[in-house]
Design an enzyme around this catalytic site. Structure first.
Site, short mmCIF file in Angstrom:
data_model
loop_
_atom_site.label_atom_id
_atom_site.label_comp_id
_atom_site.label_asym_id
_atom_site.label_seq_id
_atom_site.Cartn_x
_atom_site.Cartn_y
_atom_site.Cartn_z
N TYR A 1 0.85 -1.21 0.04
CA TYR A 1 0.16 0.02 -0.07
C TYR A 1 1.14 1.41 -0.02
CZ TYR A 1 -4.73 -1.85 0.88
OH TYR A 1 -5.93 -2.48 0.95
N LYS B 1 3.22 -15.30 1.84
CA LYS B 1 3.28 -15.79 0.58
C LYS B 1 4.82 -16.09 0.29
CE LYS B 1 1.68 -17.30 -3.51
NZ LYS B 1 0.70 -18.68 -3.31
N ASP C 1 -3.08 -17.97 -0.06
CA ASP C 1 -3.96 -18.50 -0.80
C ASP C 1 -4.72 -19.75 -0.02
OD1 ASP C 1 -1.52 -19.92 -0.86
OD2 ASP C 1 -1.81 -20.66 -2.86
N ASP D 1 -6.31 -6.84 4.17
CA ASP D 1 -7.44 -6.31 3.70
C ASP D 1 -8.39 -7.19 3.17
OD1 ASP D 1 -9.00 -4.05 2.56
OD2 ASP D 1 -8.16 -4.32 0.70
N ASP E 1 -12.42 -9.08 5.01
CA ASP E 1 -13.47 -9.13 4.36
C ASP E 1 -14.29 -10.43 4.13
OD1 ASP E 1 -13.17 -6.35 3.69
OD2 ASP E 1 -14.03 -6.36 1.67
C1 IPM Z 1 -10.24 -1.23 4.41
C2 IPM Z 1 -10.62 -0.58 3.02
C3 IPM Z 1 -9.35 0.70 2.87
C4 IPM Z 1 -8.28 -0.48 2.54
C5 IPM Z 1 -9.52 1.21 1.56
C6 IPM Z 1 -10.62 2.15 1.61
C7 IPM Z 1 -8.79 2.23 1.27
O1 IPM Z 1 -10.86 -1.54 2.23
O2 IPM Z 1 -10.16 -0.25 5.33
O3 IPM Z 1 -10.26 -2.40 4.71
O4 IPM Z 1 -7.75 -1.01 1.79
O5 IPM Z 1 -7.39 -0.34 3.71
MG MG Z 2 -11.09 -3.45 3.00
#
Ligand code: IPM
Ligand code: MG
Length: 356
Positions: free
Chosen positions: A140, A191, A223, A247, A251
């Site tokens: 990032y 990885k 993975d 990240d 999710d």
């Molecule tokens: C998160 C979001 C952010 C990230 C984005 C909005 C930049 O997806 O906080 O997980 O990738 O960190």
């Molecule tokens: Mg995110």
């Protein structure tokens, strides 16, 4: 007295923040916490107001606060702005400027929501995972980065994935410490069969294990970790990983619990100061409709009280109130299942305040 800076952000951000602030004000009074609120812009809202996504004033106010509560940033309204002005850039800037390197993302299955998960209840009931994501390094932030034109006229996008030893050590320490007060199992995700940055990551994390003899350390390629999370999620206790893998995996873990609308997060610096925000984004598709789930933000308030403001009883009370409203059968659209009562953002906030 403590100071909390509130950054509503964009799209559903202000809607969910309004409810979270009502909850915060309720416990502030009830527990006599003496919290004072201030507000500032971040993301698209800041861009519209003053022409940059993370204004100096916001950073100054953030530094003068004991904790920060953020809604969410971004949206298609700002799709065409230059890269360095994008709302997401504002979020990355504040994380980086405040050195909020440790991102805690707990994925907890509320028993009331077992049927809202896309996995069968037996795979997710009792699920309690903590993802510890490195937040201010890795691909990032790595330089060089950009989009350049090659000699043959073709364009090329490039980024740099790197971690130095001290960056790995500080996130490793946070993860081992977290494991110590939980189930004492830590899985480091990398990885290292392909990427040098994560070969070093694995080496450093492995070398730290000697300081935490009670913690059972394991390693997994990302993975496989993605697969294991949806195959047998309860095998995990604490997961530590870099920025991009964290990240993605957070999710995935969120969805196991029924909805990303339930997941809070804490982004901490080395002194326990931090910014608290839901894991989900600004959901432009449902903005302004009053249907967003405010619970992830409300639970982020609980994390803030626990980690940065030393108000554990108030944090417990909020988490209990959230559980109570779920017991009452109240559900926003994202966690709705047959037989429950569908409510909007404000009604959900009302119910949590009432339960408190
Ligand atoms: C998160 C979001 C952010 C990230 C984005 C909005 C930049 O997806 O906080 O997980 O990738 O960190
Ligand atoms: Mg995110």
């Amino acid at each position: 007295m403590s100071k909390v800076l509130v950054l509503p952000g964009d799209n559903i951000g202000p809607e969910i923040i309004t409810e979270a602030v009502r909850v915060l004000e309720t416990v502030n009074q009830k527990f006599g916490l003496g919290i004072e609120l201030d507000y500032a812009h971040l993301g698209g809202a800041a861009l519209d107001a003053v022409g940059e996504p993370c204004p100096q004033e916001t950073l100054d106010k953030a530094r003068a606060s004991d904790a920060i509560l953020l809604g969410a940033v971004g949206g298609p309204q700002w799709d065409d702005v230059e890269r360095h002005l994008r709302p997401e850039k504002g979020l990355l800037t504040i994380r980086s400027e405040l050195e909020l390197f440790g991102n805690l993302r707990p994925a907890i299955m509320y028993p009331q929501l077992a049927h809202a998960s896309s996995l069968k209840p037996e795979f997710v009931s009792g699920l309690d995972i903590l993802i510890v994501r490195e937040l201010v390094g890795g691909i990032y932030f790595g330089e060089p980065r950009g989009i350049r034109t090659l000699d043959n006229g073709e364009r090329e996008g490039y980024n740099t994935y790197k971690y130095n030893e001290s960056e790995i050590r500080r996130i490793g320490r946070m993860a081992f410490e977290a494991a110590m007060v939980r189930g004492k199992r830590l899985c480091s995700v990398d990885k290292s069969n392909v990427l040098e940055a994560t070969i070093l990551w694995r080496e450093i994390i492995t070398s730290m294990a000697a300081d935490y003899p009670e913690v059972e350390l394991s390693h997994m390629y990302v993975d496989n970790a993605a697969m294991q999370l949806v195959k047998e999620p309860k095998q995990f206790d604490v997961v530590v990983t870099g920025n991009m893998f964290g990240d993605i995996l957070s999710d995935t873990a969120a969805m196991l619990t029924g909805s990303i609308g339930m997941l809070p997060s804490a982004s901490l610096d080395k002194d326990g100061g931090g910014m608290y925000e839901p894991c989900h984004g600004s959901a432009p598709d449902i903005a302004g409709q009053g249907v967003a789930n405010p619970l992830a933000t409300i639970l982020s308030v609980a994390m803030m009280l626990r980690y940065s403001l030393d108000a554990v009883a108030a944090a417990d009370a909020i988490e209990k109130a959230v559980s109570d409203v779920l017991d009452q059968g109240l559900r926003t659209g994202d966690i709705y299942t047959d037989g429950m009562t569908r409510v909007g953002t404000v009604e959900m906030g009302d119910a949590v305040v009432a339960a408190l």
